[in-house]
Design an enzyme around this catalytic site. Structure first.
Site, PDB file in Angstrom:
ATOM      1  N   HIS A 245       9.956   5.128  -2.008  1.00 31.41           N
ATOM      2  CA  HIS A 245       9.230   4.803  -3.240  1.00 31.41           C
ATOM      3  C   HIS A 245       8.450   6.040  -3.660  1.00 31.41           C
ATOM      4  O   HIS A 245       7.407   6.332  -3.117  1.00 31.41           O
ATOM      5  CB  HIS A 245       8.278   3.638  -2.952  1.00 31.41           C
ATOM      6  CG  HIS A 245       7.512   3.182  -4.158  1.00 31.41           C
ATOM      7  ND1 HIS A 245       8.106   2.867  -5.349  1.00 31.41           N
ATOM      8  CD2 HIS A 245       6.183   2.972  -4.336  1.00 31.41           C
ATOM      9  CE1 HIS A 245       7.178   2.484  -6.217  1.00 31.41           C
ATOM     10  NE2 HIS A 245       6.009   2.548  -5.624  1.00 31.41           N
TER      11      HIS A 245
ATOM     12  N   ARG B 208      12.063  -1.939 -13.406  1.00 30.28           N
ATOM     13  CA  ARG B 208      11.767  -0.923 -14.433  1.00 30.28           C
ATOM     14  C   ARG B 208      13.061  -0.325 -14.983  1.00 30.28           C
ATOM     15  O   ARG B 208      13.196  -0.068 -16.179  1.00 30.28           O
ATOM     16  CB  ARG B 208      10.891   0.179 -13.811  1.00 30.28           C
ATOM     17  CG  ARG B 208       9.451  -0.285 -13.607  1.00 30.28           C
ATOM     18  CD  ARG B 208       8.651   0.660 -12.740  1.00 30.28           C
ATOM     19  NE  ARG B 208       7.230   0.313 -12.768  1.00 30.28           N
ATOM     20  CZ  ARG B 208       6.330   0.801 -11.925  1.00 30.28           C
ATOM     21  NH1 ARG B 208       6.679   1.636 -10.976  1.00 30.28           N
ATOM     22  NH2 ARG B 208       5.070   0.446 -12.029  1.00 30.28           N
TER      23      ARG B 208
ATOM     24  N   THR C 292       0.819  -1.217   0.000  1.00 27.66           N
ATOM     25  CA  THR C 292       0.000   0.000   0.000  1.00 27.66           C
ATOM     26  C   THR C 292       0.856   1.273   0.000  1.00 27.66           C
ATOM     27  O   THR C 292       1.854   1.353   0.715  1.00 27.66           O
ATOM     28  CB  THR C 292      -0.898  -0.008   1.266  1.00 27.66           C
ATOM     29  OG1 THR C 292      -1.568  -1.260   1.324  1.00 27.66           O
ATOM     30  CG2 THR C 292      -1.910   1.119   1.245  1.00 27.66           C
TER      31      THR C 292
HETATM   32  N1  LIG Z   1       4.375  -0.518  -3.703  1.00 26.96           N
HETATM   33  C1  LIG Z   1       4.119  -0.488  -4.999  1.00 26.96           C
HETATM   34  O1  LIG Z   1       5.019  -0.544  -5.817  1.00 26.96           O
HETATM   35  C2  LIG Z   1       2.684  -0.420  -5.476  1.00 26.96           C
HETATM   36  C3  LIG Z   1       2.340  -0.795  -6.777  1.00 26.96           C
HETATM   37  C4  LIG Z   1       0.993  -0.766  -7.144  1.00 26.96           C
HETATM   38  C5  LIG Z   1       0.021  -0.356  -6.237  1.00 26.96           C
HETATM   39  N2  LIG Z   1       0.411   0.035  -4.995  1.00 26.96           N
HETATM   40  C6  LIG Z   1      -0.570   0.475  -3.986  1.00 26.96           C
HETATM   41  O2  LIG Z   1      -1.313  -0.656  -3.566  1.00 26.96           O
HETATM   42  C7  LIG Z   1      -2.594  -0.232  -3.093  1.00 26.96           C
HETATM   43  C8  LIG Z   1      -3.672  -1.057  -3.782  1.00 26.96           C
HETATM   44  O3  LIG Z   1      -3.674  -0.787  -5.166  1.00 26.96           O
HETATM   45  P1  LIG Z   1      -4.659  -1.591  -6.131  1.00 26.96           P
HETATM   46  O4  LIG Z   1      -4.387  -1.129  -7.511  1.00 26.96           O
HETATM   47  O5  LIG Z   1      -4.593  -3.068  -5.833  1.00 26.96           O
HETATM   48  O6  LIG Z   1      -6.068  -0.988  -5.618  1.00 26.96           O
HETATM   49  P2  LIG Z   1      -7.519  -1.675  -5.741  1.00 26.96           P
HETATM   50  O7  LIG Z   1      -8.471  -0.566  -5.485  1.00 26.96           O
HETATM   51  O8  LIG Z   1      -7.603  -2.465  -7.007  1.00 26.96           O
HETATM   52  O9  LIG Z   1      -7.563  -2.722  -4.560  1.00 26.96           O
HETATM   53  C9  LIG Z   1      -7.552  -2.331  -3.212  1.00 26.96           C
HETATM   54  C10 LIG Z   1      -8.298  -3.380  -2.433  1.00 26.96           C
HETATM   55  O10 LIG Z   1      -8.223  -3.042  -1.039  1.00 26.96           O
HETATM   56  C11 LIG Z   1      -9.454  -3.415  -0.461  1.00 26.96           C
HETATM   57  N3  LIG Z   1      -9.647  -2.734   0.825  1.00 26.96           N
HETATM   58  C12 LIG Z   1      -9.957  -1.433   1.056  1.00 26.96           C
HETATM   59  N4  LIG Z   1     -10.051  -1.206   2.380  1.00 26.96           N
HETATM   60  C13 LIG Z   1      -9.801  -2.369   3.009  1.00 26.96           C
HETATM   61  C14 LIG Z   1      -9.747  -2.776   4.367  1.00 26.96           C
HETATM   62  N5  LIG Z   1      -9.987  -1.915   5.364  1.00 26.96           N
HETATM   63  N6  LIG Z   1      -9.466  -4.062   4.645  1.00 26.96           N
HETATM   64  C15 LIG Z   1      -9.216  -4.957   3.646  1.00 26.96           C
HETATM   65  N7  LIG Z   1      -9.249  -4.635   2.335  1.00 26.96           N
HETATM   66  C16 LIG Z   1      -9.536  -3.355   2.022  1.00 26.96           C
HETATM   67  C17 LIG Z   1     -10.481  -2.982  -1.518  1.00 26.96           C
HETATM   68  O11 LIG Z   1     -11.735  -3.593  -1.300  1.00 26.96           O
HETATM   69  C18 LIG Z   1      -9.791  -3.462  -2.796  1.00 26.96           C
HETATM   70  O12 LIG Z   1     -10.096  -4.792  -3.131  1.00 26.96           O
HETATM   71  C19 LIG Z   1      -2.660   1.273  -3.388  1.00 26.96           C
HETATM   72  O13 LIG Z   1      -2.332   2.005  -2.227  1.00 26.96           O
HETATM   73  C20 LIG Z   1      -1.605   1.458  -4.467  1.00 26.96           C
HETATM   74  O14 LIG Z   1      -1.121   2.781  -4.527  1.00 26.96           O
HETATM   75  C21 LIG Z   1       1.709   0.001  -4.591  1.00 26.96           C
END
Ligand SMILES: NC(=O)c1ccc[n+]([C@@H]2O[C@H](COP(=O)([O-])OP(=O)(O)OC[C@H]3O[C@@H](n4cnc5c(N)ncnc54)[C@H](O)[C@@H]3O)[C@@H](O)[C@H]2O)c1
Length: 299
Positions: free
Chosen positions: A159, A135, A103
């Site tokens: 990051h 990347r 996250t």
């Molecule tokens: N570290 C990295 O390199 C990287 C890369 C991609 C995405 N991310 C981050 O990962 C996170 C998720 O991205 P995504 O594209 O999968 O988003 P997404 O919206 O597709 O999925 C997020 C999921 O979290 C769930 N969720 C929300 N609140 C919750 C809770 N309290 N308990 C349990 N589940 C909960 C939602 O229902 C959803 O299924 C974002 O913060 C994004 O910025 C980080």
């Protein structure tokens, strides 16, 4: 999907109660894919944290990605709440798990999860460096027209826009990339690495990178479960290393059965040191915000 199709482990997908159907539906779809591929892996969907009891690895992707016009601070406030909810639940059900946080804003959310669970720092780590380095390596290989397998590179720091791609230690089959590509092309690669996530967000319109983060998580899960002791860049707890104390930052670490078994201190030149310090300050600012608004571990 990647973990299951390799038969690396059984997988439990957990989502909110109102999205349990999505977790169960995706789990079933992945199970069908493994059946087609002839792999025996069990995948299940749930919204009950008890179902995570005793898992070896916990990958936390719960949270929102940044939307256009949203500040980093806004995102900290939204995702901190979610990370604290997750931490609260997993503290008692899987206290021994190796936890990989995904996250964003990454380093601040890893710190928040570690703080809220009270887990040992070597068992809590953030995924970012493997992706950022991938990347970087990819762009070097594509420009040179060679296999990405023969390019090694590390991206350190937080990051985000302050990440620190190490150009002079990027090697192509043992030769520094600085001898194979002109400076302007290397600078373009560095910029391309910093902006890669934003570029995907812009192109998708509604969502962020998905496949490459998954592939990066797989490397970390595999190194832990198979005790490979790979040296991977990851957001790890720093206890004096790199001049940082009590924060999470992207650095090379050894991941094995013991979690983050070692932080490796790379020798940085003065320019890289300054860039790392700038990145450290940016992460520290977000961590201060986390400390200010977090509710802390509740007993
Ligand atoms: N570290 C990295 O390199 C990287 C890369 C991609 C995405 N991310 C981050 O990962 C996170 C998720 O991205 P995504 O594209 O999968 O988003 P997404 O919206 O597709 O999925 C997020 C999921 O979290 C769930 N969720 C929300 N609140 C919750 C809770 N309290 N308990 C349990 N589940 C909960 C939602 O229902 C959803 O299924 C974002 O913060 C994004 O910025 C980080």
């Amino acid at each position: 999907m990647l973990i299951a199709e390799r038969g690396l482990a059984d997988v439990m997908l957990l989502d909110l109660p109102e999205r349990e159907g999505v977790a169960k539906g995706k789990a079933l779809d992945i199970m069908h894919a493994t059946a087609v591929l002839g792999v025996d892996a069990h995948v299940e969907g749930t919204s009950r944290y008890q179902d995570l009891a005793g898992v070896d690895v916990l990958v936390v992707t719960a949270g929102l990605p940044r939307r256009p016009g949203q500040s980093r601070d806004d995102l900290v406030r939204i995702n901190l709440k979610i990370i604290e909810q997750v931490a609260q639940q997993v503290r008692s059900v899987c206290p021994e798990a190796f936890c990989i946080i995904v996250t964003n804003p990454l380093d601040a959310m890893v710190y928040a999860f570690w703080k809220a669970t009270g887990f040992r720092p070597q068992m809590v780590v953030g995924m970012a460096g493997v992706l950022d380095s991938g990347r970087f390596r990819g762009q070097v290989a594509w420009r040179l027209g060679i296999s990405v397998q023969d390019v090694s590179a590390m991206v350190l720091g937080g990051h985000g826009p302050t990440m620190v791609p190490l150009t002079d230690t990027c090697m192509v089959g043992g030769t520094p990339v600085t001898r194979l590509l002109p400076t302007d092309q290397i600078e373009a690669i560095v910029e391309g690495t910093r902006m890669a996530g934003d570029q995907i967000v812009r192109l998708l319109g509604n969502g962020s990178a998905f496949f490459s983060p998954a592939a990066s998580i797989l490397q970390m899960v595999d190194s832990f479960l198979s005790d490979r002791k790979r040296v991977l860049p990851a957001s790890a707890y720093l206890d004096g290393q790199y001049g940082c104390e009590g924060i999470y930052m992207g650095v090379p670490v050894v991941i094995g059965a013991g979690g983050v078994e070692r932080v490796i201190e790379v020798q940085l030149d003065s320019q890289q040191k300054a860039a790392f310090q700038r990145s450290c300050q940016a992460v520290q600012e977000l961590i201060r915000l986390v400390d200010k608004i977090s509710t802390g571990p509740s007993d």
